[in-house]
Scaffold this active site. Structure first.
Site, short mmCIF file in Angstrom:
data_model
loop_
_atom_site.label_atom_id
_atom_site.label_comp_id
_atom_site.label_asym_id
_atom_site.label_seq_id
_atom_site.Cartn_x
_atom_site.Cartn_y
_atom_site.Cartn_z
CB CYS A 211 -23.68 -8.46 -2.52
SG CYS A 211 -23.25 -7.97 -0.85
CB CYS B 38 -20.30 -7.46 -0.01
SG CYS B 38 -21.30 -6.82 -1.33
CE LYS C 36 -15.33 -6.72 0.82
NZ LYS C 36 -15.81 -5.79 -0.18
CE1 TYR D 77 -16.21 1.13 -2.56
CE2 TYR D 77 -15.91 2.14 -4.72
CZ TYR D 77 -16.50 2.14 -3.47
OH TYR D 77 -17.36 3.13 -3.12
CD GLU E 251 -13.04 -3.98 -0.83
OE1 GLU E 251 -13.72 -3.18 -0.19
OE2 GLU E 251 -13.55 -4.87 -1.52
CG HIS F 298 -11.10 9.22 25.95
ND1 HIS F 298 -10.28 9.68 24.94
CD2 HIS F 298 -10.31 8.94 27.01
CE1 HIS F 298 -9.03 9.69 25.38
NE2 HIS F 298 -9.02 9.24 26.63
CD GLU G 164 -11.42 10.28 21.97
OE1 GLU G 164 -11.89 11.04 22.82
OE2 GLU G 164 -10.61 9.37 22.23
P1 NDP Z 1 -13.66 0.52 -9.91
O1 NDP Z 1 -14.42 1.24 -10.95
O2 NDP Z 1 -13.75 0.92 -8.50
O3 NDP Z 1 -12.12 0.52 -10.30
C1 NDP Z 1 -11.66 0.08 -11.54
C2 NDP Z 1 -10.17 0.31 -11.61
O4 NDP Z 1 -9.64 -0.31 -12.76
C3 NDP Z 1 -9.81 1.78 -11.68
O5 NDP Z 1 -8.66 1.97 -10.92
C4 NDP Z 1 -9.57 1.99 -13.16
O6 NDP Z 1 -8.66 2.99 -13.43
C5 NDP Z 1 -8.95 0.66 -13.55
N1 NDP Z 1 -9.15 0.33 -14.95
C6 NDP Z 1 -10.31 0.40 -15.66
N2 NDP Z 1 -10.10 -0.03 -16.92
C7 NDP Z 1 -8.82 -0.39 -17.01
C8 NDP Z 1 -8.03 -0.92 -18.05
N3 NDP Z 1 -8.52 -1.16 -19.26
N4 NDP Z 1 -6.72 -1.17 -17.80
C9 NDP Z 1 -6.19 -0.91 -16.58
N5 NDP Z 1 -6.90 -0.42 -15.56
C10 NDP Z 1 -8.21 -0.16 -15.76
O7 NDP Z 1 -14.08 -1.00 -10.13
P2 NDP Z 1 -13.91 -2.29 -9.24
O8 NDP Z 1 -13.83 -3.40 -10.22
O9 NDP Z 1 -12.85 -2.15 -8.21
O10 NDP Z 1 -15.30 -2.35 -8.47
C11 NDP Z 1 -16.55 -2.25 -9.18
C12 NDP Z 1 -17.58 -1.60 -8.32
O11 NDP Z 1 -18.02 -2.51 -7.33
C13 NDP Z 1 -17.11 -0.39 -7.54
O12 NDP Z 1 -17.22 0.78 -8.27
C14 NDP Z 1 -17.99 -0.38 -6.34
O13 NDP Z 1 -19.13 0.38 -6.59
C15 NDP Z 1 -18.36 -1.83 -6.14
N6 NDP Z 1 -17.61 -2.40 -5.01
C16 NDP Z 1 -17.83 -1.91 -3.76
C17 NDP Z 1 -17.15 -2.42 -2.69
C18 NDP Z 1 -17.37 -1.86 -1.34
O14 NDP Z 1 -18.37 -1.20 -1.12
N7 NDP Z 1 -16.47 -2.08 -0.39
C19 NDP Z 1 -16.18 -3.49 -2.84
C20 NDP Z 1 -16.01 -3.92 -4.19
C21 NDP Z 1 -16.71 -3.38 -5.23
P3 NDP Z 1 -9.09 4.55 -13.57
O15 NDP Z 1 -9.21 5.06 -12.18
O16 NDP Z 1 -7.97 5.15 -14.32
O17 NDP Z 1 -10.38 4.55 -14.32
#
Ligand code: NDP
Length: 471
Positions: A62, A67, A70, A196, A200, A454, A459
């Site tokens: 993070c 985080c 980012k 996520y 982002e 407001h 709101e």
């Molecule tokens: P996520 O699990 O959120 O998303 C992964 C994405 O990659 C999904 O869209 C998934 O598709 C796709 N995917 C997975 N495998 C493949 C593949 N083999 N080929 C193509 N696409 C694929 O993971 P992130 O890496 O974005 O983030 C990891 C975690 O970190 C998050 O779950 C979150 O908990 C945390 N995080 C939180 C943030 C915040 O609070 N703002 C910011 C960044 C990260 P599908 O939907 O089809 O599975």
């Protein structure tokens, strides 16, 4: 005796009774990220003798490459919109130019500062730090570099690492880890994923002026979020210039004289300067000796824990992303504190993984807490929906067409608000307060009885009276 000092004294009595002197440490923590550092410092405050090992940089994902940097990048990228918006408020804005190297340098300085704060936290709390990779030899023995230590308890807090799928040419792609250290800002970027991180970073690179193509293999990005949030974010990021292509996935990546050539599964190709995979993260448990000592893992490598964060081995616990519960820093911190109270204050506490507010720092951002409409319908059957979609006030003077959305999901019998979902400026800030309301079990009537502030986007949360009956 009550409160914190009472807990500390009870903890000391507990430790004394338990005579921990036969071990080098009462607690050895592996991984100095958010969860590990919090657990070690609170355990130490209860009188435990604590050591922590970190193989990379103290602070964890993070702080070092998640985080924090980012969010700094999100701020940086938002200025392009702000400069445009300023014009209709009367500002003359000369053509703005962004310098990537300045951003990286300043971001690095800030991360170094935070890294330093983490060292100080550990030092001030008498937590001994080993900057090396740790491996568990047996249930009470940890090897760190070339040294071996014994500990009554071991806490695994090693976080997660990006998953890079097995696609030909994947070695040419980067993950978010590298995105924070790129030498040059790519002019053209392909982002793979719809979660996520993908959303982002699509906003970050787009705001900084790159041509961004985001490829998502499924039908709709942000799987798991409320369907109106998914649709709204997809619509808004597209309006801002992200070329979002669903049902799209790379088949191979090749290096060419002009950069990289991505061939998609449908045979079409994209020329780009960088390919960033944000396709999920996996628990960081490889090569730690966990299976050898009997710590059970899920198929994806996550440490299996009970509600007190205890693994299948009695004195070994795990918190944070490595357990694959909810991969969010504040959750890891709560799990770490609950662990310390459970083990070193003789006060077992299970952290509840419900009503956890979270934000996606997309542009516009998302704030969510509680159930999605689909989850609420699955659990409660009929639910009442309140939804408002509108043009935020700031946009009335700008040329922008950004829209905002606020949605409430209510259980009709109890009138309890089950979920709140916001898309719009400062959604992450707003949802924090709403999180408290949901934790208190607030009802729609109580939301309605709350006076709005407001004029704000927030709101809307307390002024919606008409039920939404659309899809
Ligand atoms: P996520 O699990 O959120 O998303 C992964 C994405 O990659 C999904 O869209 C998934 O598709 C796709 N995917 C997975 N495998 C493949 C593949 N083999 N080929 C193509 N696409 C694929 O993971 P992130 O890496 O974005 O983030 C990891 C975690 O970190 C998050 O779950 C979150 O908990 C945390 N995080 C939180 C943030 C915040 O609070 N703002 C910011 C960044 C990260 P599908 O939907 O089809 O599975």
């Amino acid at each position: 005796m009550s409160g914190w000092s009472g807990q500390v004294n009870r903890a000391r009595e507990f430790l004394f009774e338990d005579s921990l002197l036969t071990y080098d440490y009462d607690l050895f923590v592996i991984g100095a990220g958010s969860g590990g550092v919090r657990a070690s410092r609170i355990s130490s405050s209860f009188g435990a003798k604590v050591a922590i090992a970190e193989e990379y940089r103290v602070g964890g994902t993070c702080v070092i490459r998640g985080c924090v940097p980012k969010k700094l990048f999100v701020y940086a990228s938002h200025f392009s919109d702000d400069f445009e918006d300023a014009k209709n408020f009367g500002w003359t804005v000369p053509k703005a130019k962004h310098d990537w190297k300045t951003l990286i340098r300043n971001k690095d300085t800030e991360i170094d500062r935070l890294n330093g704060i983490y060292y100080t936290i550990l030092e001030n709390n008498n937590v001994e730090l080993f900057e090396a990779r740790a491996e568990i030899l047996d249930k009470n023995t940890v090897k760190v570099g070339d040294k071996t230590f014994t500990a009554k308890y071991i806490l695994i807090a090693t976080g997660g690492i990006p998953i890079m799928p097995d696609v030909p040419g994947i070695e040419h792609a980067i993950s978010s880890n590298e995105a924070f250290y790129l030498e040059e800002m790519p002019k053209r970027v392909v982002i793979v994923g719809g979660g996520y991180i993908a959303v982002e970073f699509a906003g970050i690179f787009n705001g900084l002026g790159a041509d961004v193509i985001q490829l998502y293999r499924g039908e709709q990005i942000l799987r798991g979020f409320d369907h109106h949030v998914q649709a709204m974010v997809a619509q808004e990021i597209t309006k801002k210039g992200v070329d979002l292509r669903v049902r799209s996935n790379p088949a191979k990546i090749e290096k060419t004289a002009n950069g990289l050539l991505v061939t998609l599964e449908d045979g079409s190709t994209i020329e780009t300067d960088a390919v960033m995979y944000a396709t999920g993260r996996r628990p960081n448990t490889e090569g730690m000796g966990l299976e050898k000592v009997g710590v059970e893992l899920k198929a994806n490598g996550a440490v299996i824990v009970d509600e007190l964060s205890k693994t299948s081995v009695d004195n070994i616990y795990a918190v944070g992303d490595v357990t694959d519960r909810i991969a969010l820093t504040p959750v890891a911190i709560h799990e770490g504190m609950a662990f310390a109270e459970t083990v070193f204050a003789n006060k077992p506490r299970a952290f509840k993984h419900s009503d956890v507010p979270s934000a996606v720092f997309s542009q516009p951002p998302v704030g969510s807490v509680g159930l999605t409409e689909a989850e609420a319908r699955a659990e409660y059957g009929d639910v009442d929906i309140y939804k408002s979609e509108f043009r935020p006030m700031k946009q009335t003077l700008t040329l922008g067409s950004e829209r905002a959305m606020v949605k409430l999901i209510v259980e009709p019998t109890s009138d309890r608000v089950l979920g709140v979902h916001i898309v719009g400026a400062d959604a992450g800030e707003i949802i924090q307060g709403i999180g408290i309301a949901l934790k208190c079990g607030a009802t729609k009537e109580q939301f309605d009885a709350t006076v709005g502030v407001h004029p704000t986007l927030a709101e809307e949360i307390v002024t919606m009276r008409e039920k939404y009956t659309g899809e």
